[in-house]
Design a protein around this motif. Structure first.
Motif, short mmCIF file in Angstrom:
data_model
loop_
_atom_site.label_atom_id
_atom_site.label_comp_id
_atom_site.label_asym_id
_atom_site.label_seq_id
_atom_site.Cartn_x
_atom_site.Cartn_y
_atom_site.Cartn_z
N THR A 474 0.85 -1.19 0.00
CA THR A 474 0.00 0.00 0.00
C THR A 474 0.89 1.25 0.00
N PRO A 475 0.29 2.44 -0.05
CA PRO A 475 1.12 3.65 0.06
C PRO A 475 2.00 3.65 1.31
N GLU A 476 1.54 3.01 2.38
CA GLU A 476 2.35 2.91 3.59
C GLU A 476 3.69 2.23 3.30
N HIS A 477 3.67 1.12 2.55
CA HIS A 477 4.89 0.36 2.27
C HIS A 477 5.80 1.11 1.30
N LYS A 503 -14.07 12.96 -4.82
CA LYS A 503 -15.26 12.78 -5.65
C LYS A 503 -16.05 14.07 -5.65
N ARG A 504 -16.37 14.54 -6.86
CA ARG A 504 -17.12 15.78 -7.00
C ARG A 504 -18.57 15.57 -6.59
N ALA A 505 -19.07 16.47 -5.69
CA ALA A 505 -20.47 16.42 -5.24
C ALA A 505 -20.97 17.86 -5.16
N GLY A 506 -21.52 18.36 -6.28
CA GLY A 506 -21.97 19.74 -6.31
C GLY A 506 -20.78 20.69 -6.33
N ASP A 507 -20.80 21.67 -5.40
CA ASP A 507 -19.71 22.64 -5.32
C ASP A 507 -18.56 22.14 -4.46
N ALA A 508 -18.69 20.98 -3.87
CA ALA A 508 -17.66 20.47 -2.97
C ALA A 508 -17.06 19.19 -3.53
N VAL A 509 -15.89 18.86 -3.01
CA VAL A 509 -15.20 17.61 -3.33
C VAL A 509 -15.22 16.74 -2.08
N GLN A 510 -15.76 15.55 -2.21
CA GLN A 510 -15.77 14.61 -1.09
C GLN A 510 -14.46 13.83 -1.09
N VAL A 511 -13.68 14.03 -0.02
CA VAL A 511 -12.42 13.30 0.13
C VAL A 511 -12.73 12.03 0.89
N ARG A 512 -12.48 10.89 0.24
CA ARG A 512 -12.87 9.60 0.80
C ARG A 512 -11.65 8.86 1.34
N ALA A 513 -11.92 7.79 2.05
CA ALA A 513 -10.84 7.00 2.65
C ALA A 513 -9.91 6.44 1.58
N GLY A 514 -10.46 6.12 0.41
CA GLY A 514 -9.62 5.59 -0.66
C GLY A 514 -8.69 6.61 -1.27
N ASP A 515 -8.85 7.88 -0.94
CA ASP A 515 -7.97 8.93 -1.47
C ASP A 515 -6.74 9.15 -0.59
N VAL A 516 -6.56 8.33 0.43
CA VAL A 516 -5.43 8.52 1.33
C VAL A 516 -4.11 8.31 0.58
N MET A 517 -3.11 9.09 0.97
CA MET A 517 -1.78 8.98 0.39
C MET A 517 -0.74 9.03 1.49
N VAL A 518 0.37 8.39 1.24
CA VAL A 518 1.56 8.55 2.08
C VAL A 518 2.71 8.82 1.12
N TRP A 519 3.40 9.90 1.33
CA TRP A 519 4.50 10.23 0.42
C TRP A 519 5.73 10.66 1.22
N PRO A 520 6.91 10.43 0.65
CA PRO A 520 8.14 10.89 1.29
C PRO A 520 8.49 12.30 0.84
N GLU A 521 9.21 13.02 1.69
CA GLU A 521 9.72 14.35 1.36
C GLU A 521 11.20 14.40 1.67
N VAL A 522 11.97 15.00 0.75
CA VAL A 522 13.42 15.15 0.89
C VAL A 522 13.72 16.64 1.03
N LYS A 523 14.61 16.98 1.96
CA LYS A 523 14.89 18.39 2.22
C LYS A 523 16.11 18.86 1.43
N PHE A 524 15.92 19.98 0.70
CA PHE A 524 16.98 20.58 -0.10
C PHE A 524 17.25 22.00 0.41
N GLU A 525 18.48 22.42 0.26
CA GLU A 525 18.86 23.76 0.70
C GLU A 525 18.18 24.81 -0.17
N GLY A 526 17.51 25.74 0.48
CA GLY A 526 16.81 26.81 -0.22
C GLY A 526 15.44 26.44 -0.76
N LEU A 527 15.12 25.15 -0.84
CA LEU A 527 13.82 24.71 -1.34
C LEU A 527 12.93 24.15 -0.26
#
Length: 733
Positions: A474-477, A503-527
């Motif tokens: 999964t995104p966790e791994h 998921k679009r629902a009228g003027d709002a977006v429904q964020v569901r459990a299936g939209d979960v993400m896990v991502w890594p971040e790397v730190k750069f100098e100045g960025l």
């Protein structure tokens, strides 16, 4: 009373009462300076009440009678003002009654601990009663002290000192707050000038309106000049911030369950609506930053501090855009508050914020129906930014390289060596740090498959099993494997849990459990921290034709990373070397604190020397002006100052002729011929029925100038200089 005791006349009783209005205004303006801490709305009523009530009370208790004697003792005024403060605070600052404590408890807590809570709160601070109590206390003390000084002393500018002390506290507490105090400072300058003018009149000084008619326009011009000049005054250093000396709250686990541990369960219930987003632009929502790993679990080490809604900005980026979202909680558990990177303002929900990472947490677990508005400044990067970036080397980045052995381990786990081999194979041939980070993400995308049924877990053993055997996760791994491999390859890395798409629902977006993400971040100098995506392209985040994309910013970042990684290694290496040669070899170091301290000490010494040298000249000039009687009294005081150079101590118990005999014995007989006529003029000026004329005043000053020359010849330059440098020179006799 002897002639030596003659002093300047004090202000009229009417002027003393009139100055109360000015001192109350000074205290109120000083209280308004706390607007950088709370905003004007909460501060205005507190400052107005705390400045007005003690001033009226002081005028009733301490006002002079016609005989000039005070009506009541000072201790009685102090006792009554304490009682009045407690009663007024209970009816104003603490009304309605605070929840969770009695009025006395809240007053005591505000007086003792309110200032520390302000120093550990992101500004503007919430307008809670216990935090507003210190403001009311300071303004009340300033108004009461200024009123007593105005009624009981004859010093013209002394009643403004308490208000200036409140100004000092307000500037220190609000140094990091929004807004500016320049207009209030200009008003303070005008009020101080008006206070001096109101109190400048004395018996025989002429109509009271004359100094005001001439001085108020000058005071207004001075205030306007202060307002115009203040923004362009050069400042070479950042202001002192007392928050740097106050220890932030220690790291604490905000939620009993880590968001990373919830990922597997959310993916098995993909249609569960966690929250909705109303916005004109789709963004990736960050939930929690996990920067610490102990070999088994990723956790958060943020030092959360209370805030009235503001979140400090992160690294300033030239390319960024502002987005505002209205988020409504549905079935999102825990206390973590979703928001785009990087939030700057949150309204509608009490939160605490991590100033370093910009993550948000609620004071209590989220409940369905809660809604808030968040404004964020989302950074953007281009391929050129990433291609030339170097890895960060600060304390936060070094901590993001740590690979611990694990709880209770006495030797390094065998998986670390395997991770290093895997990282070298995945990044072989990388010429720049961004190429290495991008190549690692692309390698994992092709290496393993996305599978929501994979067993959860992100420790050494689970990630080793994911890389060596199952190759399904999964995104966790994927994110946890990337973070461990990146740290093995020397890339400072952390994990972030969030959501993308919906998921679009009228003027709002429904964020569901299936939209979960896990991502890594790397730190750069100045960025700062840059997101990378190691998930396969076919990873399911939201199903259905009504799903929305992750966002334009995320797509631009992924494309920039691919462009940076696809550049030829030789060209990248050559460009990197050129950049390194172009950069200076030595970084600019911050100026040591002792340099500023030395400059400050030297400035104070210089200011003191100038003051003690200029004060006698200004005092002599003032003594030479005025009515003939005042000029004769000034000439006598000037003679006493001269005689102090040859040993004259106090002259309060001596008559004028006794002082003349002392001068003759210490300086010589020539001094007798000058001091005796001067003493006669002083006695006739004070006790004769007819007032002296201008000719008598001129003779008095001729005698005084002659005494000065004789004393200078007798005392010597060194002794006179040593006496001029004494602090007594600032006030005279």
């Amino acid at each position: 009373m002897t002639a030596a005791e003659a002093g300047p006349p004090g202000p009229r009783p009417a002027a003393r009462y009139a100055s109360l209005a000015v001192t109350a205004a000074l205290a109120a303006v000083a209280g308004l300076a706390f607007h950088r801490v709370f905003g004007y709305g909460p501060v205005i009523p507190v400052a107005a009440v705390a400045a007005t009530v003690p001033t009226l009370l002081g005028g009733l208790l301490s006002g002079p009678r016609r005989s000039g004697r005070p009506r009541g003792p000072l201790w009685l005024a102090l006792l009554l003002t304490i009682v009045a403060w407690a009663a007024t605070s209970a009816l104003t600052v603490l009304r309605p009654a605070p929840a969770g404590g009695t009025l006395p408890q809240t007053l005591r807590d505000g007086v003792l601990n309110g200032w520390k809570e302000i120093l550990t709160t992101l500004l503007p601070a919430p307008a809670e009663p216990r935090l507003l109590v210190p403001v009311g206390v300071l303004v009340w003390l300033a108004a009461s002290g200024s009123a007593e000084l105005a009624l009981r002393t004859s010093r013209r500018a002394l009643p403004c000192v308490p208000a200036l002390a409140v100004w000092t506290v307000a500037l220190l507490l609000g140094v990091d707050g929004p807004g500016t105090n320049v207009p209030l400072a200009a008003v303070t300058v005008v009020l101080i000038a008006v206070l001096v003018l109101v109190r400048s009149g004395g018996p025989g000084a002429g109509p009271a309106w004359r100094p005001l008619a001439l001085g108020v326009p000058c005071a207004a011009a001075l205030g306007a000049l202060s307002y115009l000049v203040a923004p362009v005054v050069p400042v070479s250093a950042d202001p002192y911030d007392p928050r740097e000396q106050v220890q932030a709250p220690p790291p604490q686990r905000r939620d009993g369950v880590s968001p990373l541990d919830r990922v597997g369960g959310w993916l098995l219930r993909p249609d569960q609506v966690l929250f909705t987003v109303e916005s004109g632009r789709t963004e990736i929502e960050r939930l929690a930053v996990l920067d610490a790993f102990d070999g088994v679990t990723w956790s958060n080490t943020a030092r959360f501090v209370p805030t009235g809604g503001r979140v400090p900005e992160g690294p300033v980026r030239e390319r960024a855009h502002t987005t505002t979202q209205r988020i409504t909680v549905r079935e999102l558990p825990g206390v973590w508050v979703p928001a785009p990177d990087r939030p700057r303002r949150v309204d509608g929900l009490p939160v605490v914020a991590d100033p370093a990472a910009g993550t948000l947490a609620a004071a209590r677990p989220l409940a369905p129906g809660q809604a808030y508005t968040v404004t964020s400044i989302v950074p953007e990067w281009t391929a050129d930014d990433l291609a030339d970036a170097r890895l960060a080397d600060d304390a936060e980045a070094r901590a993001a390289l740590h690979l611990p052995w694990g709880p209770g381990a006495t030797e390094a786990p065998v998986q670390l060596a395997e991770f290093r081999k895997f990282a070298r194979a995945a990044t072989q041939g990388a010429a720049t740090p961004v190429q290495k980070a991008s190549m690692l993400a692309e390698y994992l995308k092709r290496y393993a498959k996305y599978d929501v049924t994979a067993p959860p877990g992100h420790g050494y053993r689970q990630i080793d099993h994911f890389l060596a055997e199952s190759r399904r996760g999964t995104p966790e791994h994927f994110a946890a494997a990337y973070a461990l491999l990146a740290r093995s390859a020397g890339l400072p890395c952390r994990l972030v849990v969030g959501f993308a798409g919906g998921k679009r629902a009228g003027d709002a977006v429904q964020v569901r459990a299936g939209d979960v993400m896990v991502w890594p971040e790397v730190k750069f100098e100045g960025l700062g921290w840059v997101r990378f995506d190691p998930l396969p392209d076919n990873a399911r985040r939201s199903g259905g034709n009504d799903a929305v994309a992750a966002g334009e910013t995320a797509e631009k970042l992924e494309q920039a990373q691919k462009n940076a990684a696809s550049r030829e290694q030789g060209a990248g290496q050559e460009m990197t070397e050129k950049k390194r040669r172009a950069r200076p070899a030595v970084r600019d170091e911050p100026t040591p604190w002792w340099v500023f301290a030395s400059i400050a000490v030297a400035a104070l010494v210089l200011a003191y020397v100038l003051a003690v040298l200029l004060a006698p000249a200004l005092r002599t000039r003032r003594r030479r002006t005025g009515e003939p009687a005042a000029r004769i009294a000034g000439a006598w005081r000037q003679a006493l100052d001269h005689l102090a150079d040859v040993g004259l101590g106090t002259a309060r118990t001596l008559t004028a002729h006794e002082v003349a005999r002392f001068g003759a014995s210490s300086v010589g007989e020539h001094a007798r011929g000058e001091l005796v006529p001067l003493a006669d003029l002083v006695d006739r000026s004070r006790f004769a029925a007819a007032p002296p004329d201008a000719a008598a005043a001129d003779r008095a000053w001729r005698h005084t100038d002659a005494v000065g020359r004789l004393v200078a010849a007798k005392a010597g330059r060194l002794r006179r200089l040593r006496r001029r440098l004494h602090p007594r020179s600032l006030t005279g006799r």
